[in-house]
Enzyme design. Structure first.
Site, short mmCIF file in Angstrom:
data_model
loop_
_atom_site.label_atom_id
_atom_site.label_comp_id
_atom_site.label_asym_id
_atom_site.label_seq_id
_atom_site.Cartn_x
_atom_site.Cartn_y
_atom_site.Cartn_z
N LYS A 88 41.56 43.97 -5.42
CA LYS A 88 42.41 42.76 -5.38
C LYS A 88 43.89 43.16 -5.22
O LYS A 88 44.65 42.52 -4.49
CB LYS A 88 42.21 41.94 -6.67
CG LYS A 88 40.83 41.27 -6.74
CD LYS A 88 40.49 40.69 -8.11
CE LYS A 88 39.04 40.18 -8.13
NZ LYS A 88 38.60 39.68 -9.44
N GLN B 223 40.17 39.59 -15.76
CA GLN B 223 38.88 39.99 -15.23
C GLN B 223 37.80 39.81 -16.31
O GLN B 223 37.96 40.21 -17.46
CB GLN B 223 38.95 41.46 -14.76
CG GLN B 223 37.73 41.96 -14.02
CD GLN B 223 37.52 41.33 -12.64
OE1 GLN B 223 38.46 40.82 -12.04
NE2 GLN B 223 36.30 41.36 -12.16
N ASP C 232 41.58 31.66 -10.46
CA ASP C 232 40.11 31.71 -10.54
C ASP C 232 39.52 30.29 -10.55
O ASP C 232 38.35 30.12 -10.23
CB ASP C 232 39.68 32.37 -11.86
CG ASP C 232 39.40 33.86 -11.75
OD1 ASP C 232 39.01 34.31 -10.67
OD2 ASP C 232 39.56 34.55 -12.78
N1 GUN Z 1 34.25 39.05 -12.80
C1 GUN Z 1 33.40 38.97 -11.76
N2 GUN Z 1 33.84 38.07 -10.85
C2 GUN Z 1 35.00 37.57 -11.34
C3 GUN Z 1 35.92 36.61 -10.87
O1 GUN Z 1 35.77 35.99 -9.80
N3 GUN Z 1 37.00 36.38 -11.67
C4 GUN Z 1 37.18 37.02 -12.87
N4 GUN Z 1 38.27 36.72 -13.57
N5 GUN Z 1 36.34 37.92 -13.33
C5 GUN Z 1 35.26 38.19 -12.57
#
Ligand code: GUN
Length: 297
Positions: A52, A96, A119
């Site tokens: 990311k 995350q 998110d």
């Molecule tokens: N863990 C796995 N996929 C995601 C996501 O899309 N966002 C977040 N914050 N954690 C994740």
């Protein structure tokens, strides 16, 4: 012939369009900023957040990473969240998932400023999605919706079976696909661990989305001829290679391909779309917070 839906190519198109939006923002003196927060050192999560951050760099966005030790207290995490909420250069951020067991992820989500919740997991944003007025569409479901569109699959009137009811994928995707809106209007069945006769549900579907986290759980025997298969799973399984593992989806690709008219691969299917839609939400957040109009793809 089975059409293999190229998520890398569709994501590249989204990123190209977003680059135009970022130019517009830059012209107004705004650099979109995304922060990632990781508590602990889960190897898969570390890989995801570093990708990311790399995406931000590639698109000329500001990327900030906040790393907290696995034994960080909830209070330490809340303080980091408050700082990000107050930082005008951070337009969007995410914590995350998963977080260590001593931290309540739902409480974490409640503390995120909904305007920066790229998110789309804050309860207020979940409510808006369910109400048909989404602020931020959650990244993976939005990516799935875009992939279907790019593959020429209109969900309207189709029977869609989603296997998995997670907060991140299954539930928000069901809400997106039932919306009375372009890319929606589907009839959705959400299957989960207590579903009886799963194969009957998947075999009755025009579109099957697998988001359950079990390697190759859905095979060709569970699918109808001509089905469209979207594989959200990313599972590490042991392999005799340098890394010691390889990535496989929730779908047994070879046998499913014998039935499917179109299917996403793993890797190279949904994964790159999730990342592209996170950039999309960050650009949207920057545009809204800074009052600069952009034409989102
Ligand atoms: N863990 C796995 N996929 C995601 C996501 O899309 N966002 C977040 N914050 N954690 C994740």
């Amino acid at each position: 012939m089975t059409y293999v839906i190229d998520g890398d190519a569709v994501a590249a198109d989204v990123r190209t369009d977003l680059a135009g939006c970022i130019d517009t923002l830059e012209g107004a003196g705004v650099t979109p900023g995304l922060a990632t927060v990781l508590v602990g050192d889960d190897p898969a999560s570390e890989t995801y957040v570093s990708m990311k951050q790399r995406d931000c760099e590639e698109l000329g966005m500001d990327g900030v990473h906040v790393a907290l030790d696995a034994d960080a207290s909830p209070q330490e995490l809340y303080e980091a969240i408050e700082k990000l909420n107050a930082d005008p250069d951070v337009h969007g951020y995410l914590v995350q998932d998963p977080v260590p067991d001593h931290i309540d992820y739902r409480e974490v989500l409640r503390r995120i400023d909904p305007a920066k919740d790229v998110d789309g997991f804050h309860p207020a944003n979940v409510g808006r999605l369910v109400a048909g007025d989404p602020r931020f569409k959650p990244c993976t479901p939005h990516g799935v919706q875009k992939l279907l569109g790019a593959a020429g699959v209109d969900p309207e009137g189709e029977d869609v079976a989603i296997v998995g009811r997670s907060r991140i994928v299954g539930k928000p995707l069901a809400n997106l696909l039932v919306q009375k809106a372009p890319g929606g209007n589907a009839t959705v069945t959400v299957c989960h661990s207590r579903t009886t006769d799963l194969a009957a549900k998947t075999r009755a579907a025009d579109v099957v989305v697998a988001a359950v986290g079990v390697p190759e759980m859905i095979d060709g025997s569970m699918l109808a001829e001509g089905v469209v298969v979207i594989d959200v799973g990313v599972n590490r399984v042991d392999a005799a290679n340098e890394k010691g593992y390889e990535l496989v989806g929730d779908v047994a690709f070879e046998s499913a391909s014998e039935k499917a008219s179109a299917i996403t691969p793993v890797p190279g299917g949904v994964g790159p779309m999730t990342r592209a839609m996170l950039l999309y939400n960050t650009v949207k957040a920057a545009s809204e917070q800074e009052g600069v109009d952009v034409e989102l793809p």
